[in-house]
Motif scaffolding. Structure first.
Motif, PDB file in Angstrom:
ATOM      1  N   UNK A  98     -17.426  24.782  33.135  1.00 46.15           N
ATOM      2  CA  UNK A  98     -17.381  26.044  32.409  1.00 46.15           C
ATOM      3  C   UNK A  98     -17.026  27.253  33.268  1.00 46.15           C
ATOM      4  N   UNK A  99     -17.152  27.130  34.580  1.00 42.48           N
ATOM      5  CA  UNK A  99     -16.888  28.285  35.436  1.00 42.48           C
ATOM      6  C   UNK A  99     -15.448  28.798  35.342  1.00 42.48           C
ATOM      7  N   UNK A 100     -14.426  27.955  35.071  1.00 43.97           N
ATOM      8  CA  UNK A 100     -13.070  28.527  34.947  1.00 43.97           C
ATOM      9  C   UNK A 100     -12.966  29.615  33.888  1.00 43.97           C
ATOM     10  N   UNK A 101     -13.825  29.574  32.872  1.00 48.48           N
ATOM     11  CA  UNK A 101     -13.775  30.599  31.832  1.00 48.48           C
ATOM     12  C   UNK A 101     -14.027  31.990  32.403  1.00 48.48           C
ATOM     13  N   UNK A 102     -14.830  32.063  33.439  1.00 49.65           N
ATOM     14  CA  UNK A 102     -15.141  33.361  34.040  1.00 49.65           C
ATOM     15  C   UNK A 102     -13.898  34.008  34.637  1.00 49.65           C
ATOM     16  N   UNK A 103     -13.013  33.212  35.221  1.00 50.41           N
ATOM     17  CA  UNK A 103     -11.879  33.752  35.959  1.00 50.41           C
ATOM     18  C   UNK A 103     -10.553  33.640  35.200  1.00 50.41           C
ATOM     19  N   UNK A 104     -10.416  32.621  34.354  1.00 56.25           N
ATOM     20  CA  UNK A 104      -9.146  32.384  33.668  1.00 56.25           C
ATOM     21  C   UNK A 104      -9.094  33.081  32.313  1.00 56.25           C
ATOM     22  N   UNK A 105     -10.226  33.161  31.618  1.00 53.57           N
ATOM     23  CA  UNK A 105     -10.248  33.677  30.251  1.00 53.57           C
ATOM     24  C   UNK A 105      -9.665  35.083  30.099  1.00 53.57           C
ATOM     25  N   UNK A 106      -9.928  36.032  31.012  1.00 55.09           N
ATOM     26  CA  UNK A 106      -9.349  37.375  30.823  1.00 55.09           C
ATOM     27  C   UNK A 106      -7.828  37.355  30.732  1.00 55.09           C
ATOM     28  N   UNK A 107      -7.183  36.556  31.569  1.00 51.23           N
ATOM     29  CA  UNK A 107      -5.724  36.459  31.527  1.00 51.23           C
ATOM     30  C   UNK A 107      -5.266  35.697  30.279  1.00 51.23           C
ATOM     31  N   UNK A 108      -6.059  34.695  29.877  1.00 51.51           N
ATOM     32  CA  UNK A 108      -5.740  33.956  28.652  1.00 51.51           C
ATOM     33  C   UNK A 108      -5.810  34.867  27.436  1.00 51.51           C
ATOM     34  N   UNK A 109      -6.751  35.819  27.447  1.00 51.96           N
ATOM     35  CA  UNK A 109      -6.857  36.759  26.340  1.00 51.96           C
ATOM     36  C   UNK A 109      -5.634  37.651  26.216  1.00 51.96           C
ATOM     37  N   UNK A 110      -5.085  38.072  27.359  1.00 50.67           N
ATOM     38  CA  UNK A 110      -3.853  38.867  27.334  1.00 50.67           C
ATOM     39  C   UNK A 110      -2.724  38.067  26.700  1.00 50.67           C
ATOM     40  N   UNK A 137     -19.019  31.195  27.540  1.00 52.87           N
ATOM     41  CA  UNK A 137     -18.659  30.034  28.359  1.00 52.87           C
ATOM     42  C   UNK A 137     -18.649  30.359  29.852  1.00 52.87           C
ATOM     43  N   UNK A 138     -18.280  31.589  30.203  1.00 53.10           N
ATOM     44  CA  UNK A 138     -18.190  31.943  31.615  1.00 53.10           C
ATOM     45  C   UNK A 138     -19.537  32.130  32.280  1.00 53.10           C
ATOM     46  N   UNK A 139     -20.530  32.604  31.530  1.00 49.64           N
ATOM     47  CA  UNK A 139     -21.862  32.818  32.097  1.00 49.64           C
ATOM     48  C   UNK A 139     -22.733  31.575  32.029  1.00 49.64           C
ATOM     49  N   UNK A 140     -22.473  30.702  31.045  1.00 56.56           N
ATOM     50  CA  UNK A 140     -23.282  29.492  30.910  1.00 56.56           C
ATOM     51  C   UNK A 140     -23.281  28.617  32.168  1.00 56.56           C
ATOM     52  N   UNK A 141     -22.128  28.443  32.882  1.00 54.15           N
ATOM     53  CA  UNK A 141     -22.187  27.614  34.081  1.00 54.15           C
ATOM     54  C   UNK A 141     -23.113  28.148  35.163  1.00 54.15           C
ATOM     55  N   UNK A 142     -23.172  29.471  35.287  1.00 56.96           N
ATOM     56  CA  UNK A 142     -24.134  30.029  36.245  1.00 56.96           C
ATOM     57  C   UNK A 142     -25.549  29.688  35.800  1.00 56.96           C
ATOM     58  N   UNK A 143     -25.750  29.729  34.478  1.00 59.63           N
ATOM     59  CA  UNK A 143     -27.053  29.333  33.957  1.00 59.63           C
ATOM     60  C   UNK A 143     -27.326  27.850  34.165  1.00 59.63           C
ATOM     61  N   UNK A 144     -26.300  27.017  33.998  1.00 56.29           N
ATOM     62  CA  UNK A 144     -26.467  25.581  34.242  1.00 56.29           C
ATOM     63  C   UNK A 144     -26.857  25.323  35.692  1.00 56.29           C
ATOM     64  N   UNK A 145     -26.161  25.989  36.594  1.00 54.01           N
ATOM     65  CA  UNK A 145     -26.449  25.819  38.020  1.00 54.01           C
ATOM     66  C   UNK A 145     -27.851  26.324  38.344  1.00 54.01           C
ATOM     67  N   UNK A 146     -28.200  27.476  37.781  1.00 51.70           N
ATOM     68  CA  UNK A 146     -29.533  28.036  37.994  1.00 51.70           C
ATOM     69  C   UNK A 146     -30.596  27.119  37.406  1.00 51.70           C
ATOM     70  N   UNK A 147     -30.340  26.625  36.188  1.00 50.05           N
ATOM     71  CA  UNK A 147     -31.314  25.741  35.532  1.00 50.05           C
ATOM     72  C   UNK A 147     -31.509  24.457  36.331  1.00 50.05           C
ATOM     73  N   UNK A 148     -30.400  23.884  36.814  1.00 44.49           N
ATOM     74  CA  UNK A 148     -30.521  22.665  37.607  1.00 44.49           C
ATOM     75  C   UNK A 148     -31.310  22.887  38.887  1.00 44.49           C
ATOM     76  N   UNK A 149     -31.040  24.014  39.569  1.00 47.65           N
ATOM     77  CA  UNK A 149     -31.761  24.315  40.802  1.00 47.65           C
ATOM     78  C   UNK A 149     -33.236  24.587  40.562  1.00 47.65           C
ATOM     79  N   UNK A 150     -33.539  25.398  39.532  1.00 41.48           N
ATOM     80  CA  UNK A 150     -34.933  25.710  39.229  1.00 41.48           C
ATOM     81  C   UNK A 150     -35.685  24.477  38.755  1.00 41.48           C
TER      82      UNK A 150
END
Length: 432
Positions: free
Chosen positions: A68-80, A367-380
């Motif tokens: 899901x992390x690609x959504x954080x960086x790719x989605x803004x350009x995809x929206x254009x 979608x872009x923030x959920x992967x950070x949450x997944x990583x955080x959830x897995x670590x916690x």
């Protein structure tokens, strides 16, 4: 308009299905429903496969992060690009690439060549595809539904098919995993993409206004960013969505742990848990679809996110399968109304020429923030355990909903002129 609609369609069930009178939306609805059953089967199979290969909560979070992390960086350009290119053609390309990805994993699993390190790049690949797919798909609704008053209904029906598939897919996947393994789930998902690709090719969308010249991509991106975060209603909705995506939605990545360690079950239990949450979400989607107007959705959004948080906190204490399933009904109901409600508000108030970019920011917040949450959830979860991790996420959702509630009066003032300009007029007792 809403009063006229109520007179024409007095029964809530008719109002709930009103967007299906549009041919292109019917095609999309049927094709996407079939495809999404396969998608949910793959989600469950991927989760169980990673846990079987690694027995690691952290790896569950890592693979979810990579997907899901690609959504954080790719989605803004995809929206254009979604604001410039034909969205239907973008979707045909993304769905075809998604089919290839599913069939590639199926071949690796069925031949016994699979390892978790192969799943990571394949998950990144799918994440890049979804970063283009989601803004284009969300922006396409306005082209499939002629009457803007039916736009919210179309979004809710889309959520209903996502969660109807979520109800069926995990249950079927749990049975298939137990009988024949994960590979068949990936194979079925790959084949299911043919339905939505065929539906997209059969559609006849209304032609969009052709613009011969566009500003540079970065300039368009800056314009969209300024519009989104300079306008309080859009900014507040996106921030609430981002919070829920970071601390709440990732509960699902920890479900294999609850199924096996807390509830002492197996893939069947995992499928039933996810399916029950999907049933609650489906009920939430039906409720949203039956609403004749967007008015009052801000207040409902606060209640839904609060309900989601309370459901997560209660679920984290449960050690009984039936109690857990009952609580996940509530959790799924609140989560769906929260996520789809954010989408509906954004799509209602956004300018048409910026719709793709705003939907890309929606994609980033979800979608872009959920992967950070997944990583955080897995670590916690690795450090403190899955129950405490889910509990803390639920509390954070409740606090976020309360903060959003304090901003509602100002949001109502700002969106009321937009509703008036689009002939979506509020009634005296409604709120934004």
């Amino acid at each position: 308009m809403s009063s006229e609609l109520n007179k024409t369609h007095p029964h809530w069930s008719v109002r709930a299905l009103r967007a299906l009178r549009y041919r292109d939306f019917r095609l999309f609805f049927v094709g996407q429903t079939i495809s999404l059953v396969g998608t949910w089967m793959q989600i469950i199979a991927m989760s169980w496969l990673v846990y079987r290969l690694t027995n690691s909560p952290f790896m569950l979070g890592l693979v979810g992060f990579c997907g899901q992390i690609p959504s954080m960086f790719v989605a803004p350009f995809a929206g254009v690009l979604a604001d410039r290119w034909e969205r239907r053609k973008i979707l045909v390309a993304t769905q075809t690439l998604s089919m290839i990805q599913a069939l590639a994993i199926a071949s690796l699993v069925l031949t016994g060549w699979i390892s978790v390190w192969q799943l990571i790049p394949l998950s990144v690949f799918l994440g890049c595809i979804n970063a283009f797919d989601i803004p284009a798909r969300q922006s396409l609704f306005v082209e499939m539904v002629e009457d803007r008053n039916d736009l919210g209904n179309a979004i809710a029906l889309n959520s209903s098919m996502v969660n109807g598939a979520r109800l069926i897919g995990p249950s079927v996947a749990g049975i298939l995993i137990a009988i024949v393994g994960e590979g068949v789930c990936f194979l079925i998902n790959g084949i299911s993409f043919l339905a939505v690709i065929g539906a997209l090719l059969a559609m006849r969308p209304s032609p969009r206004r052709h613009v011969t010249e566009h500003p540079p991509v970065l300039a368009s991106l800056k314009e969209g960013f300024t519009y989104a975060f300079g306008f309080s209603p859009v900014r507040s909705v996106l921030l609430l969505l981002a919070l829920v995506s970071v601390v709440g939605v990732p509960y699902s990545v920890l479900m294999p742990i609850f199924a096996e360690k807390i509830l002492h079950g197996g893939p069947h239990t995992l499928g039933f848990l996810m399916g029950t949450a999907g049933f609650g979400a489906l009920a939430g989607a039906i409720y949203l679809a039956s609403r004749p107007t967007v008015h009052g959705l801000g207040r409902i959004l606060v209640m839904a996110v609060t309900l989601f948080g309370v459901g997560l906190v209660a679920f984290s204490f449960s050690t009984n399968v039936w109690v857990s399933m009952l609580l996940l009904l509530t959790t799924g109901f609140g989560m769906l109304i929260g996520l789809a409600g954010c989408n509906t508000i954004l799509q209602t108030i956004v300018d048409d020429d910026k719709r793709g970019r705003i939907m890309s920011f929606y994609t980033m917040a979800f979608m872009g923030m959920t992967p950070w949450g997944n990583l955080l959830a897995g670590g916690l979860a690795s450090r403190f355990g899955a129950p405490l991790t889910v509990r803390m996420g639920g509390i954070a959702c409740i606090l976020g909903a309360l903060i959003f509630a304090t901003r509602l009066p100002r949001i109502r003032e700002l969106v009321r002129p937009i509703y008036a300009s689009k002939n979506i007029l509020p009634t005296p007792e409604s709120d934004g």
